[in-house]
Enzyme design. Sequence first.
Site, PDB file in Angstrom:
ATOM      1  N   ARG A 157      16.190   2.649   1.044  1.00  0.00           N
ATOM      2  CA  ARG A 157      15.888   3.918   0.762  1.00  0.00           C
ATOM      3  C   ARG A 157      16.021   4.979  -0.760  1.00  0.00           C
ATOM      4  O   ARG A 157      15.641   5.319  -0.769  1.00  0.00           O
ATOM      5  CB  ARG A 157      16.404   4.136   2.004  1.00  0.00           C
TER       6      ARG A 157
ATOM      7  N   TYR B 275      -7.170  16.990  -3.270  1.00  0.00           N
ATOM      8  CA  TYR B 275      -7.002  16.193  -1.584  1.00  0.00           C
ATOM      9  C   TYR B 275      -7.551  16.799  -0.682  1.00  0.00           C
ATOM     10  O   TYR B 275      -5.498  17.734  -1.021  1.00  0.00           O
ATOM     11  CB  TYR B 275      -6.323  15.088  -2.183  1.00  0.00           C
TER      12      TYR B 275
ATOM     13  N   ASP C 162      -2.873  14.505 -10.124  1.00  0.00           N
ATOM     14  CA  ASP C 162      -3.713  13.278  -9.521  1.00  0.00           C
ATOM     15  C   ASP C 162      -4.126  12.789 -10.458  1.00  0.00           C
ATOM     16  O   ASP C 162      -5.588  12.776 -10.223  1.00  0.00           O
ATOM     17  CB  ASP C 162      -3.361  14.187  -8.335  1.00  0.00           C
TER      18      ASP C 162
ATOM     19  N   LYS D 266      -4.968   3.280  -2.426  1.00  0.00           N
ATOM     20  CA  LYS D 266      -6.578   3.437  -3.238  1.00  0.00           C
ATOM     21  C   LYS D 266      -6.849   1.843  -4.515  1.00  0.00           C
ATOM     22  O   LYS D 266      -6.536   0.599  -4.289  1.00  0.00           O
ATOM     23  CB  LYS D 266      -7.003   4.528  -3.411  1.00  0.00           C
TER      24      LYS D 266
HETATM   25  C1  LIG Z   1      -5.831   8.956  -0.593  1.00  0.00           C
HETATM   26  C2  LIG Z   1      -4.982   9.900  -1.643  1.00  0.00           C
HETATM   27  C3  LIG Z   1      -4.191  11.282  -1.390  1.00  0.00           C
HETATM   28  C4  LIG Z   1      -2.942  10.713  -0.305  1.00  0.00           C
HETATM   29  O1  LIG Z   1      -2.780   8.963  -0.512  1.00  0.00           O
HETATM   30  P1  LIG Z   1      -2.356   8.141   0.635  1.00  0.00           P
HETATM   31  O2  LIG Z   1      -1.542   7.324   0.144  1.00  0.00           O
HETATM   32  O3  LIG Z   1      -2.935   8.869   2.061  1.00  0.00           O
HETATM   33  O4  LIG Z   1      -0.898   9.228   1.020  1.00  0.00           O
HETATM   34  C5  LIG Z   1      -4.161  11.507  -2.988  1.00  0.00           C
HETATM   35  N1  LIG Z   1      -4.819  11.999  -3.678  1.00  0.00           N
HETATM   36  C6  LIG Z   1      -5.681  11.181  -3.366  1.00  0.00           C
HETATM   37  C7  LIG Z   1      -6.972  11.523  -4.730  1.00  0.00           C
HETATM   38  C8  LIG Z   1      -6.067  10.416  -2.568  1.00  0.00           C
HETATM   39  O5  LIG Z   1      -7.751   9.837  -2.601  1.00  0.00           O
END
Ligand SMILES: *Cc1c(COP(=O)(O)O)cnc(C)c1O
Length: 384
Positions: free
Chosen positions: A51, A105, A177, A202
């Site tokens: 953790r 998002y 992001d 992603k």
């Molecule tokens: C999918 C996504 C997130 C969230 O990510 P998770 O791994 O599903 O928690 C945040 N920002 C963007 C741009 C995303 O495409």
Amino acid sequence: MTKQYKSIQTKLIHAGEPRPLIQGAVSMPIFQSSTFEYSGQDSYHDLRYIRLNNTPNHIALHEKLAALENAEAALVTASGMGAISTTLLTFLFPGDHLLAQECLYGGTHEIIAKDFSAMGISYNFVKGDDPDSWKRKLRPRTRAIYVESMTNPLLQVADLKAVVEFAKVNGLISMIDNTFASPVNFRPAEWGFDLSLHSCTKYLNGHSDIVAGAVIGRSDLIEDIRRKLNHFGASLDPHACFLLHRGVKTLSLRMKYQNESALEIAKYLEEHSSVEKVNYPGLENHSGYQRACELFDGFGGMLSFELKGGVKAAERFMQKVTLPIVAPSLGGVESLITRPATTSHSGMSPDEREALGISDSLIRVSVGIEDTEDLIADFDQALK
Ligand SMILES: *Cc1c(COP(=O)(O)O)cnc(C)c1O
């Protein structure tokens, strides 16, 4: 341990790898041990425990991810939202204020719009290309400005250089992001951003088989986030670390192919008589084209488009395509297709979506690594 390799392709393979190799293992072994032998640490945060995100699998990834964006430090998390929520809540306290780009998002939009008020944190959503409006929304306790490298699903590119400048002048933490661009196409630290966030679910992992996140940036800020993460518990499991570590090695190969493939598909769609509009920052008539050319090394693998014939035509198209899988998420090796009005942006009212320019008939494609000609042939038969 990490040498200064210049090319991202070499860093993907070699940065952060343990030297000497562990028992000679060429691939990073999985350390499936929740706890590790005490070795004189004074602080709770330095004990070795899954953790606390400091097992060998975490450490190797932290070094690799920081190297990819030419940043000082990185931290992996249990999901992209784990990285985003922990980062926001590390720096925002009751009474504080956040400036955030509109059209974020969905999960990020929700935590700000739905959860912040109960925590006494205020916010304003601002247009990414209108720096004058940011100034008008600034408050004495504004702490940070939060944007995305490309917006979902219209792929708009904010005035990212102005964001960094605005943050510096006003003493704010700049957060971006960077999921959609990936470190191959954009490295925020090189442009002065303090923190870059990723859903590693992603492109970084790229194989649609784990959920993971990361925050990359200034080491003093990453250290603050690390301590908060230790308390919140959104650490990444070693098995998921291993899969992310394995998947990320091909990021550059995948991303470069996806950049090229998405551009070709965008151009094909733009020419097609049944298509009303294509959103892709690599098309010269896209609002983000000039900025994308200046900031990015590639335009990415995401695009969206509208058909003549509205929702009905969109639904028919989605039923007719055979290669792309109809599913949310993005950035994997397989092409995925969705209608944002029914998936990522279904939490918004039709009016809210319309205000952002997201029509109910809009189709979003995450271009995978299938042969481009096969994908275009499939789109072509579906459009007929
Ligand atoms: C999918 C996504 C997130 C969230 O990510 P998770 O791994 O599903 O928690 C945040 N920002 C963007 C741009 C995303 O495409």
